[in-house]
Design an enzyme around this catalytic site. Structure first.
Site, PDB file in Angstrom:
ATOM      1  CE  LYS A  69      53.055   4.693  46.185  1.00 19.63           C
ATOM      2  NZ  LYS A  69      53.287   6.131  46.228  1.00 19.63           N
ATOM      3  CG  MET A 222      53.331  14.135  44.062  1.00 19.45           C
ATOM      4  SD  MET A 222      52.175  12.813  44.406  1.00 19.45           S
ATOM      5  CE  MET A 222      50.736  13.751  44.848  1.00 19.45           C
TER       6      MET A 222
HETATM    7  P1  ATR Z   1      51.203   6.363  40.249  1.00 19.68           P
HETATM    8  O1  ATR Z   1      51.114   5.239  41.202  1.00 19.68           O
HETATM    9  O2  ATR Z   1      52.590   6.921  40.084  1.00 19.68           O
HETATM   10  O3  ATR Z   1      50.215   7.448  40.504  1.00 19.68           O
HETATM   11  P2  ATR Z   1      49.521   5.429  38.116  1.00 19.68           P
HETATM   12  O4  ATR Z   1      48.563   4.846  39.096  1.00 19.68           O
HETATM   13  O5  ATR Z   1      49.852   4.634  36.886  1.00 19.68           O
HETATM   14  O6  ATR Z   1      50.917   5.726  38.819  1.00 19.68           O
HETATM   15  O7  ATR Z   1      48.998   6.888  37.713  1.00 19.68           O
HETATM   16  C1  ATR Z   1      49.622   7.632  36.744  1.00 19.68           C
HETATM   17  C2  ATR Z   1      48.925   8.983  36.626  1.00 19.68           C
HETATM   18  O8  ATR Z   1      49.591   9.765  35.620  1.00 19.68           O
HETATM   19  C3  ATR Z   1      47.475   8.893  36.207  1.00 19.68           C
HETATM   20  O9  ATR Z   1      46.777   9.981  36.738  1.00 19.68           O
HETATM   21  C4  ATR Z   1      47.598   9.009  34.685  1.00 19.68           C
HETATM   22  O10 ATR Z   1      46.433   9.450  34.028  1.00 19.68           O
HETATM   23  P3  ATR Z   1      45.273   8.366  33.645  1.00 19.68           P
HETATM   24  O11 ATR Z   1      44.503   8.122  34.905  1.00 19.68           O
HETATM   25  O12 ATR Z   1      44.483   9.060  32.592  1.00 19.68           O
HETATM   26  O13 ATR Z   1      45.995   7.136  33.145  1.00 19.68           O
HETATM   27  C5  ATR Z   1      48.656  10.059  34.584  1.00 19.68           C
HETATM   28  N1  ATR Z   1      49.368  10.056  33.290  1.00 19.68           N
HETATM   29  C6  ATR Z   1      50.164   9.087  32.803  1.00 19.68           C
HETATM   30  N2  ATR Z   1      50.655   9.454  31.599  1.00 19.68           N
HETATM   31  C7  ATR Z   1      50.148  10.683  31.321  1.00 19.68           C
HETATM   32  C8  ATR Z   1      50.274  11.592  30.230  1.00 19.68           C
HETATM   33  N3  ATR Z   1      51.040  11.294  29.166  1.00 19.68           N
HETATM   34  N4  ATR Z   1      49.620  12.769  30.300  1.00 19.68           N
HETATM   35  C9  ATR Z   1      48.857  13.068  31.366  1.00 19.68           C
HETATM   36  N5  ATR Z   1      48.673  12.246  32.443  1.00 19.68           N
HETATM   37  C10 ATR Z   1      49.319  11.068  32.412  1.00 19.68           C
END
Ligand code: ATR
Length: 280
Positions: A69, A222
């Site tokens: 995205k 979501m």
């Molecule tokens: P998407 O397009 O689905 O939003 P993304 O851009 O990779 O995918 O974002 C993933 C989100 O999930 C981010 O907010 C990420 O936190 P970070 O910004 O700190 O990376 C969050 N996320 C992923 N794994 C996580 C975890 N184990 N615990 C908490 N938040 C997590």
């Protein structure tokens, strides 16, 4: 001679479980629009090339899903206002040499909360967990719905802060208090809690404490299906009203269909049908 059908697709990785082809095929049937819509699995380093190839085949537009995205917004030559603030796009429109980036995720989420779940956002307190490609697209439309307050919390607090900073003027204009914090800094209880993190995919469970819920809080993940199950069970076990991301999925798709075709398809019926299909 029949004119060839206008072609659309969803680009992502992974994308094999995407319900978008089914949803857009139903929208096309219900509106009498003649379109073809497919899913394409794109190599992680091949996004720009995949867009170029689809345009060369005559594609009219595409949906973008994880993890592309932000890249989708970067290759665009123009922005719909709601995608400019998000810096992330889930919809591209091809018009000659131009690539217009749009973001319908937020409109989809707000419609699902207000129209389908029947929870008006005006004056409410909202907690938004995450700051990735999915959450970036929803903050603007959430602000436009005029809740009293939105807290954006994220594992990496700086990303939440940057997202909030981009929306500061909009928030001020709408009279909405918007702040950012880390997941371990969340305080208080909220009327609406939205999980836009990928924590469940990472096997990390629910990213916020149960103290954010009050009786009847609308708790929306979501995601849907297995990925949303843990969050939904957590929400119900603490007296909240759980909701998965299927409604948002159908509503954002309807808004994309409107952008591409100029026709808004019916969503309530398609959402019911999709739930029935997935329950089988
Ligand atoms: P998407 O397009 O689905 O939003 P993304 O851009 O990779 O995918 O974002 C993933 C989100 O999930 C981010 O907010 C990420 O936190 P970070 O910004 O700190 O990376 C969050 N996320 C992923 N794994 C996580 C975890 N184990 N615990 C908490 N938040 C997590």
């Amino acid at each position: 001679m029949f004119a060839p059908m206008d072609k659309y697709c969803v680009l992502g990785n992974p994308v094999e479980h995407s319900r978008s082809p089914w949803i857009h095929a139903r929208f096309a049937e219900l509106t009498g629009e003649d379109i073809a819509y497919e899913r394409r699995l794109i190599p992680l380093d091949g996004f720009a090339e995949a867009v170029r190839a689809f345009r060369a085949e005559g594609g009219k537009g595409c949906n973008i899903t994880v993890p592309f995205k932000f890249q989708a917004a970067r290759i665009a030559t123009g922005f719909a206002g709601r995608a400019a603030l998000a810096q992330a796009a889930n919809v591209l429109v091809f018009e000659g040499e131009r690539i217009l980036a749009d973001n319908t995720d937020g409109v989809g989420l707000v419609k699902d909360i207000e129209d389908n779940a029947r929870v008006p956002l005006a004056g409410r307190e909202v907690l938004l967990a995450g700051a990735g490609g999915a959450v970036s697209g929803v903050l603007g439309p959430l602000i436009a719905a005029k809740p009293a307050r939105i807290v954006v919390c994220n594992r990496t607090p700086d990303k939440a802060q940057a997202l909030v900073d981009r929306h500061r003027d909009l928030a001020r204009a709408q009279g909405v208090e918007v702040t950012a914090c880390g997941l371990d800094e969340v305080r208080g209880a909220y009327d609406v809690v939205v999980n836009g993190t990928a924590a469940s995919m990472a096997g990390a469970g629910v990213p916020v404490p149960p103290s954010v819920l009050k009786p009847g809080t609308l708790a929306v993940d979501m995601m849907y299906g297995e990925a949303a199950r843990g969050f939904m069970q957590w929400a119900s076990s603490h007296g909240a009203q759980p909701r998965d991301g299927l409604g948002m999925l159908v509503e954002q798709a309807a808004e994309a269909f409107l952008v591409w075709r100029g026709v808004r398809p019916p969503t309530a019926r398609v959402l019911d049908e999709l739930r029935a299909t997935l329950a089988r």
